[in-house]
Design an enzyme around this catalytic site. Structure first.
Site, PDB file in Angstrom:
ATOM      1  N   LEU A  77       5.734  -8.097   4.459  1.00  0.00           N
ATOM      2  CA  LEU A  77       7.000  -8.820   4.314  1.00  0.00           C
ATOM      3  C   LEU A  77       7.576  -9.068   5.713  1.00  0.00           C
ATOM      4  CD1 LEU A  77       8.576  -6.824   1.326  1.00  0.00           C
ATOM      5  CD2 LEU A  77       6.986  -8.740   1.256  1.00  0.00           C
ATOM      6  N   PRO A  78       8.636  -9.862   5.817  1.00  0.00           N
ATOM      7  CA  PRO A  78       9.165 -10.155   7.163  1.00  0.00           C
ATOM      8  C   PRO A  78       9.580  -8.905   7.939  1.00  0.00           C
ATOM      9  CG  PRO A  78      10.000 -11.756   5.588  1.00  0.00           C
ATOM     10  CD  PRO A  78       9.253 -10.713   4.786  1.00  0.00           C
ATOM     11  N   LYS A 183       2.691  -3.195  18.161  1.00  0.00           N
ATOM     12  CA  LYS A 183       2.775  -4.595  17.725  1.00  0.00           C
ATOM     13  C   LYS A 183       3.967  -5.296  18.384  1.00  0.00           C
ATOM     14  CE  LYS A 183       2.416  -8.381  15.387  1.00  0.00           C
ATOM     15  NZ  LYS A 183       1.349  -9.340  15.646  1.00  0.00           N
ATOM     16  N   LYS A 252      12.561 -11.258  15.873  1.00  0.00           N
ATOM     17  CA  LYS A 252      12.658  -9.898  15.316  1.00  0.00           C
ATOM     18  C   LYS A 252      11.770  -8.938  16.100  1.00  0.00           C
ATOM     19  CE  LYS A 252       9.789  -9.350  12.242  1.00  0.00           C
ATOM     20  NZ  LYS A 252       8.382  -8.960  12.067  1.00  0.00           N
TER      21      LYS A 252
END
Ligand code: NDP
Length: 307
Positions: A77-78, A183, A252
């Site tokens: 998911l985001p 990441k 994000k």
């Protein structure tokens, strides 16, 4: 005792995949192609229904239904918060997931929320690893992603045959949240490279240097990167700007990297500035713009097009 076996790329582990977005969908396709017993769920149901019809996967009506009976539950998911919010309620994952299952979150998440998710799951006898991916949609379509994992190495060993369906390089990075942190830092490199390339090439264009010529030199020199070698030639110089990875998601990620730096007390003005610029771009270009489209903002400020 759950029974499953693996040989080569095949595993019989019952797997649920939640989140058939730009990257989740090709990842789930790899699981289907590996002939895993697969259940899918997506917030917008018709996408999961279409996927199920095409691949033979089972379409679950709710996250709880997807998780029920699965040995491995994968989310993509985001944000980590989106995953956390999917845990609770009568239709939430915790209502269906069974003791002994493994929860693999492939979201590019944040370490703090991953730890909270892990605690909630542990209380129910479910293990958790954060396992964000890199390689983009193209890498997912080739089932050749890099997967960076945080959490118990024994859990990774258990689910590795499943992850191998879409991952080519699978690396254990450390404790829960370590995969998320690696990441985020990787993507912060990407974000800074895009901004630096856009600013530098815009200046060269204004000096009268062709961006093709400049990139020809730079890509044989020490300043080269994936951004200069692939993204600019394929997406900026062509003005194609395909939408494969939303700018909002990279914003994000850079924010997570800046937060990791703050938490570890590393002065990180470059990461913070990059995060700020991506936040401005997100406001100007919107939620569906691709990450490379931030170049348009730099071009506008410069009064020059990199073409
Ligand atoms: P998308 O925006 O394309 O898809 C998001 C998916 O999550 C959709 O299935 C969407 O459902 C679902 N979703 C969104 N919000 C919620 C919510 N609140 N509750 C439940 N489901 C929700 O994102 P991507 O697939 O591109 O990215 C997913 C993750 O992978 C992100 O963390 C991203 O940073 C990361 N990533 C993406 C890459 C890429 O190239 N795209 C590369 C590497 C990592 P719906 O269909 O209803 O909108």
């Amino acid at each position: 005792m759950r029974e499953s076996y693996s040989s080569g790329n095949f595993t019989g582990m019952k797997t649920a995949f939640l989140g058939l977005g730009a990257i989740g969908r090709p990842m789930a396709s790899c699981l289907a192609a590996a002939k895993l017993p697969l259940t899918v769920w997506n917030r917008t149901a018709f996408r999961a229904a279409e996927f199920a019809e095409k691949t033979g996967a089972r379409h679950a009506a709710t996250p709880a239904d997807a998780a029920r009976g699965a040995e491995v539950v994968i989310t993509c998911l985001p944000t980590s918060s989106d995953v956390y919010e999917l845990l609770d309620g009568p239709e939430g994952i915790l209502a269906g997931i069974e003791r002994g299952a493994a929860f693999v979150d492939c979201t590019s998440g944040d370490p703090a929320t991953s730890r909270r998710i892990a605690e909630r799951l542990a209380a129910q006898g479910v293990s958790f690893i954060d396992a964000p991916v890199s390689g983009g949609v193209a890498g997912a379509e080739k089932c050749a992603l890099t997967i960076m994992v945080g959490g118990d190495a024994a859990v990774l060993d258990r689910v590795r045959p499943v992850l191998e369906a879409f991952g080519k390089k699978i690396v254990h990075c450390g404790e829960i949240g370590a995969g998320d942190a690696v990441k985020a830092v990787n993507n912060a490199f990407l974000a800074t490279h895009i901004l630096a390339a856009a600013e530098g090439l815009a200046a060269l264009v204004k000096m009268g240097v062709s961006p093709n010529v400049a990139l020809d030199v730079i890509n044989a020199s020490s300043g080269r990167s994936n951004t200069s070698m692939n993204l600019f030639p394929e997406r900026v110089l062509t003005r194609a700007f395909p939408r494969t990875f939303r700018l909002a998601l990279l914003e994000k990620d850079v924010g997570i990297a800046a937060e990791v730096a703050r938490e570890t007390r590393v002065p990180a003005p470059i990461l913070q500035l990059t995060a700020d610029l991506f936040r401005i771009a997100r406001g100007e270009l919107g939620e569906v713009a691709d990450h490379v489209e931030i170049v348009k903002m730099v071009e506008q400020w410069a009064g020059a097009e990199i073409a």
